[in-house]
Scaffold this motif. Structure first.
Motif, short mmCIF file in Angstrom:
data_model
loop_
_atom_site.label_atom_id
_atom_site.label_comp_id
_atom_site.label_asym_id
_atom_site.label_seq_id
_atom_site.Cartn_x
_atom_site.Cartn_y
_atom_site.Cartn_z
N LEU A 31 9.85 -2.24 3.17
CA LEU A 31 9.03 -0.71 2.09
C LEU A 31 9.08 -1.11 0.80
CD1 LEU A 31 10.56 2.32 5.19
CD2 LEU A 31 8.00 1.33 4.71
N ALA A 32 10.12 -1.35 0.62
CA ALA A 32 10.46 -1.38 -1.01
C ALA A 32 9.45 -2.63 -1.71
CB ALA A 32 11.95 -2.37 -1.12
N SER A 33 8.71 -3.39 -0.84
CA SER A 33 8.15 -4.12 -1.72
C SER A 33 6.54 -4.88 -1.12
CB SER A 33 8.51 -6.12 -1.00
OG SER A 33 8.55 -6.31 0.32
N GLN A 34 5.81 -3.62 0.68
CA GLN A 34 4.89 -3.69 0.84
C GLN A 34 4.23 -2.63 0.79
OE1 GLN A 34 4.77 -5.93 4.47
NE2 GLN A 34 5.79 -7.93 3.24
N PRO A 35 2.71 -2.55 0.51
CA PRO A 35 2.16 -1.44 0.77
C PRO A 35 1.93 -0.15 2.54
CG PRO A 35 0.37 -2.73 0.99
CD PRO A 35 1.95 -3.28 0.53
N HIS A 36 2.15 0.76 2.28
CA HIS A 36 2.33 1.01 3.51
C HIS A 36 1.63 2.03 3.72
CE1 HIS A 36 6.27 3.79 1.99
NE2 HIS A 36 6.49 2.31 1.57
N GLY A 37 1.08 2.81 4.78
CA GLY A 37 0.06 3.67 5.21
C GLY A 37 -1.99 3.40 4.94
N SER A 38 -1.55 1.27 4.25
CA SER A 38 -2.60 1.52 3.77
C SER A 38 -3.18 0.55 4.72
CB SER A 38 -2.52 0.39 2.24
OG SER A 38 -1.72 1.53 1.30
N ARG A 39 -4.22 0.42 4.26
CA ARG A 39 -5.33 -0.54 5.61
C ARG A 39 -5.29 -2.44 5.35
NH1 ARG A 39 -10.24 3.55 5.65
NH2 ARG A 39 -11.47 1.43 4.77
N SER A 40 -4.81 -2.50 5.70
CA SER A 40 -4.53 -3.82 5.54
C SER A 40 -4.35 -4.99 6.36
CB SER A 40 -3.34 -4.25 4.73
OG SER A 40 -2.32 -4.10 4.79
N ALA A 41 -4.36 -6.58 6.22
CA ALA A 41 -3.99 -7.17 6.89
C ALA A 41 -2.48 -8.03 6.86
CB ALA A 41 -5.03 -8.09 7.64
N GLY A 42 -1.98 -7.17 5.89
CA GLY A 42 -0.69 -8.28 5.98
C GLY A 42 -0.59 -9.18 4.74
N CYS A 43 -0.26 -10.28 4.85
CA CYS A 43 -0.54 -10.93 3.35
C CYS A 43 -2.17 -11.89 3.76
CB CYS A 43 0.71 -12.18 3.29
SG CYS A 43 1.94 -11.31 2.27
N PHE A 44 -2.64 -12.21 2.69
CA PHE A 44 -4.09 -12.64 2.73
C PHE A 44 -4.40 -14.21 3.21
CE2 PHE A 44 -8.55 -11.99 3.22
CZ PHE A 44 -8.74 -10.23 3.21
N PHE A 45 -3.16 -14.70 1.82
CA PHE A 45 -3.41 -15.75 1.80
C PHE A 45 -1.89 -16.50 2.37
CE2 PHE A 45 -6.11 -13.82 -0.82
CZ PHE A 45 -6.98 -14.96 -1.22
N LYS A 46 -2.10 -17.68 2.39
CA LYS A 46 -0.97 -18.12 2.70
C LYS A 46 0.37 -19.12 1.56
CE LYS A 46 -1.71 -20.82 7.31
NZ LYS A 46 -1.47 -21.59 7.85
N ASN A 47 1.44 -18.81 1.57
CA ASN A 47 1.83 -19.47 0.31
C ASN A 47 2.26 -21.30 0.47
OD1 ASN A 47 3.50 -17.55 -1.41
ND2 ASN A 47 4.95 -17.45 1.06
N PRO A 48 1.38 -21.28 -1.01
CA PRO A 48 1.44 -22.84 -1.18
C PRO A 48 1.71 -24.27 -0.90
CG PRO A 48 0.74 -21.84 -2.98
CD PRO A 48 1.58 -20.91 -1.96
N PRO A 49 2.26 -24.96 -0.50
CA PRO A 49 3.41 -25.37 0.31
C PRO A 49 4.41 -26.08 -0.89
CG PRO A 49 1.38 -26.11 1.08
CD PRO A 49 1.62 -25.64 0.73
N ALA A 50 3.37 -26.91 -2.27
CA ALA A 50 4.22 -27.15 -2.51
C ALA A 50 4.88 -25.97 -4.31
CB ALA A 50 2.98 -28.31 -3.66
N SER A 51 4.22 -25.02 -4.46
CA SER A 51 4.34 -24.26 -5.19
C SER A 51 6.24 -23.56 -5.52
CB SER A 51 3.56 -22.89 -4.71
OG SER A 51 3.99 -21.86 -6.28
N THR A 52 6.03 -22.61 -6.90
CA THR A 52 7.28 -22.43 -7.01
C THR A 52 7.10 -21.27 -6.29
OG1 THR A 52 7.01 -23.07 -9.26
CG2 THR A 52 8.63 -24.45 -7.88
N ILE A 53 6.16 -20.35 -7.22
CA ILE A 53 6.05 -18.82 -6.44
C ILE A 53 5.25 -18.87 -5.44
CG2 ILE A 53 7.01 -18.40 -9.16
CD1 ILE A 53 3.60 -18.27 -9.86
N GLY A 54 5.71 -17.95 -5.04
CA GLY A 54 4.74 -17.27 -3.76
C GLY A 54 3.61 -16.58 -4.84
N THR A 55 2.64 -16.75 -3.03
CA THR A 55 0.79 -16.05 -3.68
C THR A 55 0.97 -15.08 -4.14
OG1 THR A 55 0.70 -17.91 -2.01
CG2 THR A 55 -1.24 -15.85 -2.82
#
Ligand SMILES: Cc1cc2nc3c(=O)[nH]c(=O)nc-3n(C[C@H](O)[C@H](O)[C@H](O)COP(=O)(O)OP(=O)(O)OC[C@H]3O[C@@H](n4cnc5c(N)ncnc54)[C@H](O)[C@@H]3O)c2cc1C
Length: 362
Positions: free
Chosen positions: A217-241
């Motif tokens: 609840l603290a980090s994601q939109p709720h009550g919105s129309r979404s499909a969750g995270c749109f992109f995967k987190n890239p394997p080699a990256s140190t930060i998330g998408t």
């Protein structure tokens, strides 16, 4: 209507009537997916039991009629075109839970959040991190859904699949469970599963579920129309998408009816009665181009793209009017290494939810 379609429709109605399964016309993906976009579907077929589902796909294949399984549609972006195939909707195939000690048997159409609550009440632990993932058990199995240290594949002892019109058990150990990807093959219909969980104190399980819910609840939109995270987190990256997109200043970017969520930049949300898939797609491609240009990283879709007319680079679904079903996203054939870039609900779930240093949000 072409002669080919007319013959297909006749064959389909005959099969559905014979098996006593509801077959409907006139539905749109906008009614069946959480993004609330997407065009018309020729037929939606809704079996209510595992046996019915196994029988109908066998018959459809014999008749050469293309089909594609859909759970709650919470990980699918279907385009605005006319989709000339049969959608096999599994959300009515709920069945009843069967408990046997630490094992629970569940049908593919059962709601995943409901299952998490039900097993928690029985004092069974192992999926409490998944409680906030909308969708069916079948959808979760198909892409190895995960969040906050839990992935469904880890606790899956056996999956029931449809083979030659019958329900067949496949051991969980024979399936490869990767980050939002499994080794299930195109055309494989998942009917249900047996999960092997661990006995624990129901209050402790509930506390972990509440914790995961609060973090979501603290980090994601709720009550919105979404499909969750749109992109995967890239394997080699140190930060998330999500952070990557946020750093490009794209939160709140709008293209028609689609917006990069101001709450979590890896969520695209749609707005308005007549929202269009093409807006969400255009926005997603713009994000991909900017991340590629400015960060040198090729983002991979986590959401499945279902095209009406042609196989796409990201969602390579065959949509022939008369032809075998083929429904695995080409993009997810890769086997990304486990990343530590972000271990929130959008990242891989290999860590203990109790380990807060690892379970940080994007
Ligand atoms: C707000 C929000 C938050 C989310 N958070 C998470 C998260 O934290 N972690 C996560 O992993 N996902 C998350 N998701 C994505 C989504 O909820 C999951 O992927 C979920 O498991 C999809 O289930 P579904 O029933 O909706 O599947 P669908 O979207 O209907 O289908 C997804 C894929 O599974 C296939 N499929 C579905 N059922 C079957 C079946 N019985 N047999 C064969 N194939 C089948 C479909 O053909 C399709 O390829 C989130 C989505 C939303 C909207």
């Amino acid at each position: 209507m072409t002669e080919e379609l007319r013959k297909r429709d006749e064959a389909l109605e005959e099969i559905a009537n014979r098996l006593g399964i509801t077959a409907e016309r006139g539905k749109r993906f906008a009614e069946l997916t959480s993004l609330r976009v997407g065009g018309s579907i020729d037929w939606v077929i809704s079996p209510t039991t595992e046996e019915q589902a196994a029988a109908i796909v066998f018959e459809l294949e014999k008749a050469g009629i293309g089909w594609r399984p859909l759970g709650s549609g919470s990980n699918v972006l279907a385009d605005d075109g006319d989709h000339h195939y049969v959608v096999l909707s599994l959300s009515e195939m709920k069945g009843e839970l069967t408990f046997d000690g630490e094992r629970v048997s569940v049908s593919a159409g059962y709601s995943l959040p409901r299952l998490c609550i039900d097993v928690a009440r029985k004092g069974l632990s192992g999926i409490e991190g998944l409680g906030g993932i909308p969708g069916t058990v079948g959808g979760a199995l198909w892409m190895n859904a995960g969040a906050y240290g839990h992935e469904i594949g880890i606790v899956t002892e056996a999956v029931r699949v449809a083979r030659d019109g019958r329900v067949v058990d496949v051991p969980g150990t024979s399936i490869t469970w990767n980050y939002r990807h499994t080794s299930f093959k195109d055309g494989e219909l998942l009917l249900g599963a047996t999960l092997h969980l661990k006995t624990d104190d129901p209050d402790a399980i509930k506390a972990r579920m509440d914790d995961a819910k609060a973090r979501r609840l603290a980090s994601q939109p709720h009550g919105s129309r979404s499909a969750g995270c749109f992109f995967k987190n890239p394997p080699a990256s140190t930060i998330g998408t999500g952070k990557m997109i946020d750093e490009l200043g794209m939160k709140g970017t709008r293209r028609g009816s689609a917006v990069v969520s101001p709450v979590h930049a890896n969520f695209i949300v749609t707005e308005g009665e007549n929202a269009r898939a093409e807006d969400a797609l255009a926005l997603a491609e713009e994000i991909r181009e900017r991340v590629k240009r400015e960060q040198g990283i090729e983002l991979e879709y986590e959401v499945e793209l279902w095209r009406a007319n042609q196989p796409s680079a990201e969602g390579d679904h065959v949509t022939s009017v008369l032809g075998p079903q083929a429904s695995s996203p080409a993009a997810s054939q890769s086997d990304p290494l486990i990343t530590r870039a972000s271990e929130d609900a959008c990242g891989p779930s290999t860590d203990s939810p109790a380990d807060d240093s690892r379970a940080k949000e994007e």
